[in-house]
Motif scaffolding. Structure first.
Motif, PDB file in Angstrom:
ATOM      1  N   ALA A 103      73.398  -1.727  31.162  1.00  0.00           N
ATOM      2  CA  ALA A 103      73.296  -3.120  30.675  1.00  0.00           C
ATOM      3  C   ALA A 103      71.657  -3.442  30.847  1.00  0.00           C
ATOM      4  O   ALA A 103      71.173  -4.395  29.857  1.00  0.00           O
ATOM      5  N   SER A 104      70.871  -2.916  31.749  1.00  0.00           N
ATOM      6  CA  SER A 104      69.401  -3.100  31.582  1.00  0.00           C
ATOM      7  C   SER A 104      68.804  -2.694  30.284  1.00  0.00           C
ATOM      8  O   SER A 104      67.827  -3.405  29.581  1.00  0.00           O
ATOM      9  N   LYS A 108      66.949  -4.933  27.488  1.00  0.00           N
ATOM     10  CA  LYS A 108      65.485  -4.732  27.018  1.00  0.00           C
ATOM     11  C   LYS A 108      65.645  -4.657  25.296  1.00  0.00           C
ATOM     12  O   LYS A 108      64.670  -5.010  24.693  1.00  0.00           O
ATOM     13  N   HIS A 109      66.638  -3.903  24.914  1.00  0.00           N
ATOM     14  CA  HIS A 109      66.661  -3.806  23.253  1.00  0.00           C
ATOM     15  C   HIS A 109      66.927  -5.244  22.728  1.00  0.00           C
ATOM     16  O   HIS A 109      66.254  -5.397  21.605  1.00  0.00           O
ATOM     17  N   MET A 110      67.687  -6.141  23.534  1.00  0.00           N
ATOM     18  CA  MET A 110      67.815  -7.363  22.806  1.00  0.00           C
ATOM     19  C   MET A 110      66.374  -8.166  22.825  1.00  0.00           C
ATOM     20  O   MET A 110      66.136  -8.841  22.061  1.00  0.00           O
ATOM     21  N   ARG A 111      65.687  -7.931  23.756  1.00  0.00           N
ATOM     22  CA  ARG A 111      64.247  -8.497  23.840  1.00  0.00           C
ATOM     23  C   ARG A 111      63.007  -7.691  22.982  1.00  0.00           C
ATOM     24  O   ARG A 111      62.151  -8.246  22.780  1.00  0.00           O
ATOM     25  N   ASP A 116      61.691   2.719  20.461  1.00  0.00           N
ATOM     26  CA  ASP A 116      61.331   3.992  19.930  1.00  0.00           C
ATOM     27  C   ASP A 116      62.409   5.109  19.753  1.00  0.00           C
ATOM     28  O   ASP A 116      62.435   5.519  18.904  1.00  0.00           O
ATOM     29  N   LYS A 117      63.200   4.984  20.711  1.00  0.00           N
ATOM     30  CA  LYS A 117      64.310   6.172  20.720  1.00  0.00           C
ATOM     31  C   LYS A 117      65.459   5.706  20.031  1.00  0.00           C
ATOM     32  O   LYS A 117      66.501   6.425  19.999  1.00  0.00           O
ATOM     33  N   LEU A 126      71.926  -3.531  16.373  1.00  0.00           N
ATOM     34  CA  LEU A 126      71.500  -4.285  17.293  1.00  0.00           C
ATOM     35  C   LEU A 126      71.083  -5.566  16.560  1.00  0.00           C
ATOM     36  O   LEU A 126      71.180  -6.849  16.870  1.00  0.00           O
ATOM     37  N   GLU A 127      70.671  -5.504  15.386  1.00  0.00           N
ATOM     38  CA  GLU A 127      70.255  -6.684  14.451  1.00  0.00           C
ATOM     39  C   GLU A 127      71.413  -7.297  14.283  1.00  0.00           C
ATOM     40  O   GLU A 127      71.115  -8.644  14.032  1.00  0.00           O
ATOM     41  N   ASN A 128      72.412  -6.846  13.765  1.00  0.00           N
ATOM     42  CA  ASN A 128      73.947  -7.598  13.732  1.00  0.00           C
ATOM     43  C   ASN A 128      74.172  -8.288  14.783  1.00  0.00           C
ATOM     44  O   ASN A 128      74.757  -9.642  14.891  1.00  0.00           O
TER      45      ASN A 128
END
Length: 226
Positions: A103-104, A108-111, A116-117, A126-128
């Protein structure tokens, strides 16, 4: 010569088996009694024959010894249960820790951090998700703004109605008060003017009467004056 050790196995002959059982049982009970006497130990011995017959020996009381054995068995098994519970809790903690880490990382990905990975497919996913979340946020924001506008309109209508009621109260209560004041002033003016007129007329009438009386009196007192 050393005696050859016999292999222990079930005695097939029934009579020989019964005789051996009787001898060995008596020897076993004797050894148990000796152990309890020599070592001051609490010994309880229970034996069932092949036919189901019960034979028992106890140095003190069989019930007390069995009760003590039962309590000791529970105390002995408790650490195992505790260790099992600890293992289960440890497993649950590990699973929760993995969920928290995932979840953490997702947060971070949402922020927009630690991208990079991530592959192109993961970035597209993630964009959707971000677009769907943004759409829900905008819809919720618009609904809240509409609710606030409607609330303000209702408050404005309530204030206008209250203002109208106040104007009506002022018009109803204010007009009779002004009429009464004017009537009072008129009545006071008329009374003052009438009083002054009466005073002037009275004074002039008194003066004429006084002058006529004086002339009459002077004519009577001096008849020779003409």
């Amino acid at each position: 010569m050393a005696r050859e050790k016999l292999k222990l196995r079930r005695i097939d002959n029934t009579a020989a088996r019964q005789v051996t059982f009787s001898k060995r049982r008596k020897g076993l009970f004797k050894k148990a009694e000796e152990l309890s006497i020599l070592c001051d130990a609490e010994v309880a011995l229970i034996v069932f024959s092949s036919t189901g017959k019960l034979f028992q020996f106890s140095s003190s009381s069989m019930k007390e010894t069995l009760h003590k054995y039962s309590g000791h068995s529970k105390d002995h098994d408790q650490p195992s249960a505790t260790s099992l519970d600890l293992n289960v809790e440890q497993t649950n903690c590990e699973e929760l820790s993995k969920k928290v880490s995932a979840a953490s990382l997702q947060l971070k990905h949402m922020r927009g951090e630690e991208l990079d990975k991530m592959s192109v497919a993961e970035l597209q996913q993630l964009e959707n998700k971000l677009e769907e979340g943004l759409s829900r946020v905008l819809n919720r924001k618009g609904q809240l703004m509409i609710d606030q506008i409607n609330g303000l309109r209702q408050k404005a209508m309530a204030l206008e109605e209250k203002n109208r009621c106040l104007k009506q109260q002022i018009s109803i209560t204010g007009q009779p008060a002004s009429n009464d004041t004017e009537n009072t002033q008129t009545e006071e003016g008329q009374s003052s003017e009438s009083v002054m007129t009466a005073l002037h007329s009275g004074s002039s009438q008194d003066y004429n009467e006084d002058s006529s009386d004086t002339s009459l009196r002077l004519g009577l007192s001096c008849p020779g004056w003409k």
